[in-house]
Design an enzyme around this catalytic site. Structure first.
Site, PDB file in Angstrom:
ATOM      1  N   GLY A   1       0.818  -1.202   0.000  1.00  0.00           N
ATOM      2  CA  GLY A   1       0.000   0.000   0.000  1.00  0.00           C
ATOM      3  C   GLY A   1       0.848   1.247   0.000  1.00  0.00           C
ATOM      4  N   SER A   2       0.308   2.315   0.554  1.00  0.00           N
ATOM      5  CA  SER A   2       0.979   3.615   0.497  1.00  0.00           C
ATOM      6  C   SER A   2       2.133   3.679   1.490  1.00  0.00           C
ATOM      7  CB  SER A   2      -0.016   4.740   0.802  1.00  0.00           C
ATOM      8  OG  SER A   2      -0.371   4.739   2.177  1.00  0.00           O
TER       9      SER A   2
ATOM     10  N   GLU B   1       5.658  -3.495   0.797  1.00  0.00           N
ATOM     11  CA  GLU B   1       5.703  -3.200  -0.637  1.00  0.00           C
ATOM     12  C   GLU B   1       4.950  -1.887  -0.813  1.00  0.00           C
ATOM     13  OE1 GLU B   1       7.418  -4.738  -2.790  1.00  0.00           O
ATOM     14  OE2 GLU B   1       7.926  -6.551  -1.671  1.00  0.00           O
ATOM     15  N   LEU B   2       5.696  -0.806  -1.022  1.00  0.00           N
ATOM     16  CA  LEU B   2       5.128   0.537  -0.975  1.00  0.00           C
ATOM     17  C   LEU B   2       5.102   1.171  -2.357  1.00  0.00           C
ATOM     18  CD1 LEU B   2       6.842   1.602   2.365  1.00  0.00           C
ATOM     19  CD2 LEU B   2       4.642   0.466   2.038  1.00  0.00           C
TER      20      LEU B   2
ATOM     21  N   CYS C   1       2.081   0.458  -8.692  1.00  0.00           N
ATOM     22  CA  CYS C   1       3.347   0.978  -8.165  1.00  0.00           C
ATOM     23  C   CYS C   1       4.439   1.004  -9.221  1.00  0.00           C
ATOM     24  CB  CYS C   1       3.803   0.127  -6.980  1.00  0.00           C
ATOM     25  SG  CYS C   1       2.699   0.195  -5.577  1.00  0.00           S
TER      26      CYS C   1
ATOM     27  N   GLU D   1       4.621   9.881  -6.068  1.00  0.00           N
ATOM     28  CA  GLU D   1       3.860   8.894  -6.823  1.00  0.00           C
ATOM     29  C   GLU D   1       2.467   9.451  -7.098  1.00  0.00           C
ATOM     30  OE1 GLU D   1       2.958   4.147  -6.590  1.00  0.00           O
ATOM     31  OE2 GLU D   1       2.698   5.308  -4.748  1.00  0.00           O
TER      32      GLU D   1
END
Length: 482
Positions: free
Chosen positions: A233-234, A253-254, A288, A382
């Site tokens: 996520g963020s 996992e960003l 992402c 992002e």
């Protein structure tokens, strides 16, 4: 396809369907229509899910590999059999065009198939002789990998089936119970996965699917009985979870603001432009590793930029159920407003808007910017929307320096045919993955995947995740005649 049921869609508590203490309504991002109502478990149900995961952990860890592999094979087959249904559900809850939803379902089929294959051969161990020094005479060490314990998997909205699969499949493959927490906006795919998992012979407590809110999720993150937290996520949310669980094994996992580099030796400029336009706009940019920054060698810029503009303008927006549509809505109108505001900020700072820059509801027009200041959010952060920003540079070193000038480092794509540049890119680019000859958006589900810097810690990909979810233990045998 009518997804509204007489009762709310049940959550899954230790492998069994249950109605909840409250409900949430899932709406379609394209037009805001109601898609389904989902049961939200209460504290007593959450406690039973956690207690069951803890209770079954030892039994599940010791289960034969063929039992876990058979369950994973079953899930893979059933996802394939229900592929059309699942694709429509993904489009309904997430808003991505049906063709991208179809691709996501196919990937989930592969994830569980790969996990079944890996479960049958995973050991992660080796034998090591210890008599290299006199104190080790007659001794032999055996290492093996065992699960760290029950897993809390927190999944995002942008791939509501496949990123859940990347939490669930590796956990089950190594014999670790998992509690999956889908995104509140997109719980339906995970709940259908719960239905399929319930068809297997997995022991009670091996899985639960809990559509919870943020406060309840924070309590799970803090629960010492769940020693592993796997979050996608963020960045702000992910790092806050890591801070809240400093003694846990946390996989993050960003975000990213992935760069595609087009160098002067690339022979097919039009082809590169098409790939970049496609994968800057697929999933409405909500990936992402969607292309955001485009870094072009000045020697080919005059040819490349017009080709990219043409390819971006060819991207079709509209109803995501239309199989001809390329770009659907972003997750909601608030996200669309933010994306357009970032584009406006870039233009006000000196960027040139070549196309797009507006929205209709939650649908943002495919957008192309040039001359974006490096301080503008559309370049440095992002954007998570269908926006491409082009920068023109002179040569390889300047291009790679531009890639690295980022707070993120997930993946980068380099369009080159020069093998020396390819190896140089693999060494110099500060990212978790370098894709040579294509966009940074390529991911095969068996490959190691993850980032550096602000893009997270730990690695996914089925085998990499299985390794990350386990820890090495050693057994020393004494009195061995070597």
């Amino acid at each position: 396809m009518d997804m509204i049921t007489p009762e709310p869609r049940p959550c899954w508590i230790a492998g069994s369907p249950e109605q909840g203490a409250s409900t949430i309504v899932v709406t379609h991002p394209f037009d805001g229509s109601e898609v389904a109502t989902v049961a939200v478990p209460g504290p007593e149900q959450v406690e039973r899910a956690v207690a069951a995961a803890v209770r079954v952990a030892g039994e599940f860890r010791r289960s034969p590999a063929h039992v876990r592999a058979a369950a994973l094979d079953h899930v893979s087959r059933r996802i394939a059999e229900r592929a059309d249904e699942l694709a429509e559900v993904i489009t309904a809850e997430n808003g991505k065009p049906l063709k991208w939803a179809d691709a996501e379902v196919r990937r989930a089929v592969s994830v569980f198939r790969i996990a079944a294959e890996e479960a049958r051969k995973f050991s992660g161990g080796e034998l090591q002789r210890l008599d290299t020094d006199p104190s080790g005479d007659g001794r032999l060490a055996m290492t093996r990998r065992v699960p760290r314990g029950p897993v809390l998997g927190i999944a995002p909205f942008n791939f509501p089936l496949n990123l859940v699969a990347h939490k669930v499949a590796p956990s089950l493959a190594v014999g670790a119970p998992i509690i999956i927490k889908p995104a509140p906006r997109t719980p339906l795919s995970a709940l259908i996965l719960g239905e399929i998992l319930a068809e297997t012979d997995l022991p009670e407590g091996a899985f639960s699917v809990l559509p919870l809110g943020n406060a309840e999720t924070s309590a799970l993150v803090a629960d010492p009985r769940l020693p592993v937290v796997s979050f996608t996520g963020s960045g702000p949310v992910g790092w806050s979870l890591a801070d809240a669980a400093p003694r846990k094994h946390v996989v993050l996992e960003l975000g990213g603001n992935a760069a595609a580099v087009v160098l002067r030796d690339w022979p097919d400029i039009e082809g590169a432009a098409h790939r970049i336009a496609t994968f800057g706009n697929y999933q409405a940019g909500q990936s992402c590793i969607a292309v955001q920054r485009v870094i072009v060698d000045s020697a080919v810029a005059d040819e490349f930029v017009p080709a990219l503009l043409e390819a971006v303008e060819a991207q079709r927006t509209g109803d995501p159920y239309d199989t001809e549509v390329d770009v659907g809505p972003v997750v909601d109108e608030a996200a669309a407003e933010r994306i357009v505001a970032w584009v406006d900020e870039a233009v006000a700072s000196g960027a040139k808007l070549l196309t797009g820059g507006a929205r209709a509801g939650a649908t943002v027009q495919p957008t192309l910017l040039t001359d974006v200041p490096v301080t503008a959010k559309a370049w440095s952060e992002e954007i998570f929307g269908p926006v491409l920003a082009v920068s023109i540079v002179d040569g390889v070193d300047a291009a790679f320096a531009a890639v690295n000038d980022s707070a993120y480092g997930l993946q980068a794509g380099v369009f080159t045919r020069d093998v020396h540049i390819a190896f140089y890119a693999a060494t110099e680019l500060e990212v978790g993955g370098v894709i040579i000859g294509d966009v940074p958006s390529f991911r095969a589900d068996q490959m190691t995947y993850g980032g550096v810097k602000g893009s997270g810690v730990g690695r996914e990909g089925v085998l990499a995740a299985m390794t990350d979810l386990t820890e090495e233990r050693v057994t020393v045998f004494t009195g061995i005649d070597l």
